[in-house]
Design an enzyme around this catalytic site. Structure first.
Site, PDB file in Angstrom:
ATOM      1  N   GLU A   1       0.825  -1.205   0.000  1.00 54.14           N
ATOM      2  CA  GLU A   1       0.000   0.000   0.000  1.00 54.14           C
ATOM      3  C   GLU A   1       0.863   1.261   0.000  1.00 54.14           C
ATOM      4  O   GLU A   1       1.939   1.298   0.603  1.00 54.14           O
ATOM      5  CB  GLU A   1      -0.936  -0.022   1.212  1.00 54.14           C
ATOM      6  CG  GLU A   1      -1.953  -1.139   1.090  1.00 54.14           C
ATOM      7  CD  GLU A   1      -2.964  -1.188   2.226  1.00 54.14           C
ATOM      8  OE1 GLU A   1      -4.037  -1.781   2.011  1.00 54.14           O
ATOM      9  OE2 GLU A   1      -2.695  -0.670   3.307  1.00 54.14           O
TER      10      GLU A   1
ATOM     11  N   CYS B   1       3.398   8.479   1.284  1.00 56.68           N
ATOM     12  CA  CYS B   1       3.910   7.496   2.248  1.00 56.68           C
ATOM     13  C   CYS B   1       4.157   6.205   1.478  1.00 56.68           C
ATOM     14  O   CYS B   1       3.232   5.613   0.918  1.00 56.68           O
ATOM     15  CB  CYS B   1       2.874   7.303   3.357  1.00 56.68           C
ATOM     16  SG  CYS B   1       3.371   6.115   4.608  1.00 56.68           S
TER      17      CYS B   1
ATOM     18  N   CYS C   1       6.339  -6.957   7.200  1.00 55.20           N
ATOM     19  CA  CYS C   1       7.443  -6.462   8.015  1.00 55.20           C
ATOM     20  C   CYS C   1       7.765  -7.498   9.073  1.00 55.20           C
ATOM     21  O   CYS C   1       6.869  -8.108   9.652  1.00 55.20           O
ATOM     22  CB  CYS C   1       7.063  -5.139   8.687  1.00 55.20           C
ATOM     23  SG  CYS C   1       8.438  -4.417   9.623  1.00 55.20           S
TER      24      CYS C   1
ATOM     25  N   CYS D   1       5.949  -4.861  15.356  1.00 54.30           N
ATOM     26  CA  CYS D   1       5.546  -3.935  16.416  1.00 54.30           C
ATOM     27  C   CYS D   1       4.105  -4.250  16.826  1.00 54.30           C
ATOM     28  O   CYS D   1       3.252  -4.526  15.987  1.00 54.30           O
ATOM     29  CB  CYS D   1       5.650  -2.497  15.932  1.00 54.30           C
ATOM     30  SG  CYS D   1       7.342  -2.031  15.538  1.00 54.30           S
TER      31      CYS D   1
ATOM     32  N   CYS E   1       1.012  -2.303  15.225  1.00 56.85           N
ATOM     33  CA  CYS E   1       1.076  -2.029  13.778  1.00 56.85           C
ATOM     34  C   CYS E   1       0.409  -3.148  12.987  1.00 56.85           C
ATOM     35  O   CYS E   1       0.765  -4.326  13.122  1.00 56.85           O
ATOM     36  CB  CYS E   1       2.538  -1.875  13.362  1.00 56.85           C
ATOM     37  SG  CYS E   1       2.737  -1.731  11.584  1.00 56.85           S
TER      38      CYS E   1
ATOM     39  N   SER F   1      10.766   5.482  15.471  1.00 57.85           N
ATOM     40  CA  SER F   1       9.579   5.014  16.187  1.00 57.85           C
ATOM     41  C   SER F   1       9.991   4.621  17.593  1.00 57.85           C
ATOM     42  O   SER F   1      10.559   3.550  17.794  1.00 57.85           O
ATOM     43  CB  SER F   1       8.996   3.789  15.470  1.00 57.85           C
ATOM     44  OG  SER F   1       8.592   4.141  14.172  1.00 57.85           O
TER      45      SER F   1
ATOM     46  N   HIS G   1       7.973   5.162  20.927  1.00 58.71           N
ATOM     47  CA  HIS G   1       6.745   4.570  21.483  1.00 58.71           C
ATOM     48  C   HIS G   1       6.796   4.180  22.954  1.00 58.71           C
ATOM     49  O   HIS G   1       5.780   3.755  23.503  1.00 58.71           O
ATOM     50  CB  HIS G   1       6.285   3.349  20.668  1.00 58.71           C
ATOM     51  CG  HIS G   1       6.183   3.618  19.208  1.00 58.71           C
ATOM     52  ND1 HIS G   1       5.400   4.634  18.693  1.00 58.71           N
ATOM     53  CD2 HIS G   1       6.792   3.043  18.131  1.00 58.71           C
ATOM     54  CE1 HIS G   1       5.512   4.643  17.370  1.00 58.71           C
ATOM     55  NE2 HIS G   1       6.352   3.710  17.003  1.00 58.71           N
TER      56      HIS G   1
ATOM     57  N   CYS H   1      -1.876   6.072   9.837  1.00 57.86           N
ATOM     58  CA  CYS H   1      -0.636   5.495  10.332  1.00 57.86           C
ATOM     59  C   CYS H   1      -0.881   4.171  11.065  1.00 57.86           C
ATOM     60  O   CYS H   1      -1.762   4.079  11.908  1.00 57.86           O
ATOM     61  CB  CYS H   1      -0.009   6.500  11.287  1.00 57.86           C
ATOM     62  SG  CYS H   1       1.739   6.383  11.324  1.00 57.86           S
TER      63      CYS H   1
HETATM   64  S1  SF4 Z   1       5.707  -0.007  12.816  1.00 56.72           S
HETATM   65 FE1  SF4 Z   1       7.064  -1.780  13.224  1.00 56.72          FE
HETATM   66  S2  SF4 Z   1       5.981  -3.580  12.386  1.00 56.72           S
HETATM   67 FE2  SF4 Z   1       5.019  -1.728  11.518  1.00 56.72          FE
HETATM   68  S3  SF4 Z   1       6.040  -1.437   9.539  1.00 56.72           S
HETATM   69 FE3  SF4 Z   1       7.118  -0.158  11.050  1.00 56.72          FE
HETATM   70  S4  SF4 Z   1       8.802  -1.457  11.825  1.00 56.72           S
HETATM   71 FE4  SF4 Z   1       7.343  -2.791  10.777  1.00 56.72          FE
END
Ligand code: SF4
Length: 396
Positions: free
Chosen positions: A90, A103, A110, A114, A117, A220, A222, A347
């Protein structure tokens, strides 16, 4: 046939030489492809006839097949591209008054997984090629130029964020030529400040990016401490926060901006307490020594619930209180506007279709517990209207 979207300008020069042509021809060819969106060598009228003939027999500008396009009420566009093998990725265009941001995805799925996500929950299939990364920009730029009736020289895409599906720094070999194509004055001509690589914290590759192609960097984060970040961003177990911040400080020496953007997804009852804001403030301010703290801006991201996450969005007041702690502490803090959530383009919502080759579900990693300080029910899925299970309560 070679896909010419695979090459940055230096790579295209090598390819021209392989065809027995002068290297400088690559600049003309590059401009036709990336500034004019031309695919047909026969239409590239200022190229030598010999090169046009050779290109016709050996190369293509191969766009990605569009599986679907959705337009949100706020004008956000989400494209689903078929990348073969049962995988789809996407790409999201976010229009604003003074900019158009794209984006872009870097992987089908991935492997970082996470907790909050949607992409991570799908598992990982494969890295995208440079051509597949650049093709997302090529398609968006020239589709939007036609649609918006832009004059020659006007750009539809002014900013790129590598924040779509995937961890871009785990696909570095393909990412680097793609970034160079975006920045090239004979390509898309984007400034380094307007191209952002977002990473979950692949420390060695942050150093490589600084040396090879220092664009804007977003991290990221968090969580303000390793115990919680280990659970939310599993890569933290390999590269803990202290190492990550040290890499960020090193990056600033060559970064196009004098700060790093820290992304912080606000998860209800997980990482949004005032004491966690104070811990985050202490982390980025440091103790005044050179090897502590970080020049940064903090971007608080409203969580976009999706089925199976078991997590909820922090209430608005809690986000405001969290932001106030940081702002009063002197840290520039913004709360990201949610865009395109009616088409799941916001997001953390990008999922595409991924053939999970990591067997993530079978390994049971989706069920990893997260410390939750207060929750009474799981979030309601926007897609199904069904309440997700409440997250595991844990005091650890
Ligand atoms: S937030 Fe984490 S799991 Fe999601 S795409 Fe990014 S690195 Fe990968």
């Amino acid at each position: 046939m070679v896909n010419l979207l695979q090459f940055d300008r230096a790579g295209l020069g090598d390819f021209c030489e392989q065809l027995g042509e002068k290297r400088f021809r690559a600049t003309q060819l590059f401009r036709w492809i990336h500034q004019r969106g031309e695919r047909d060598p026969a239409a590239m009228t200022d190229l030598a006839k010999s090169l046009r003939d050779k290109l016709a027999g050996s190369a293509v500008v191969e766009a990605l097949p569009v599986a679907s396009e959705q337009v949100a009420a706020d004008g956000t566009i989400k494209w689903l591209f078929d990348v073969g093998g049962g995988d789809a990725i996407e790409t999201v265009f976010i229009p604003e008054a003074d900019r158009g941001t794209l984006c872009i995805s870097s992987q089908a799925g991935c492997a970082v997984n996470c907790r909050f996500c949607s992409t991570g929950h799908q598992g990982f299939s494969r890295n995208l090629t440079t051509a597949e990364i650049v093709a997302q920009l090529w398609h968006a730029e020239f589709t939007l130029r036609r649609r918006l009736g832009l004059a020659a020289g006007e750009r539809a895409i002014t900013n790129v964020v590598m924040m779509g599906m995937g961890e871009p720094l785990q696909n570095y070999a393909a990412l680097l030529p793609a970034l160079r194509t975006m920045l090239d004055d004979h390509g898309y001509g984007l400034s380094r400040r307007r191209v952002t690589v977002s990473t979950s914290g692949v420390v060695p590759m942050i150093d490589r990016l600084r040396d090879d192609c220092p664009v804007a960097l977003a991290v990221s984060l968090h969580a303000p401490d390793d115990a919680l970040r280990d659970e939310l961003v599993p890569l933290n177990r390999k590269y803990p926060i202290a190492e990550l911040l040290a890499a960020c400080r090193g990056y600033l020496a060559r970064a196009p901006r004098d700060f790093i953007t820290l992304e912080y997804c606000m998860l209800d009852g997980v990482n949004d307490a005032p004491e966690q804001a104070r811990a985050l403030l202490a982390l980025v301010r440091g103790d005044g020594s050179a090897d502590s703290g970080l020049a940064c801006k903090i971007n608080l991201i409203p969580f976009n619930p999706f089925p199976a996450s078991g997590l909820g969005r922090s209430p608005r007041e809690r986000v405001a209180a969290f932001a106030a702690v940081l702002q009063e502490g002197g840290i520039v803090t913004t709360v990201r506007k949610t865009r395109g959530d009616d088409i799941a383009a916001a997001c953390g919502q990008l999922a595409g279709e991924v053939q999970d080759r990591t067997r993530l579900a079978e390994r049971g990693t989706r069920a990893a517990p997260v410390r939750v300080e207060r929750r009474v029910a799981g979030p309601v899925s926007r897609r199904t209207g069904v309440a997700a299970p409440a997250p595991v309560r844990s005091s650890s």
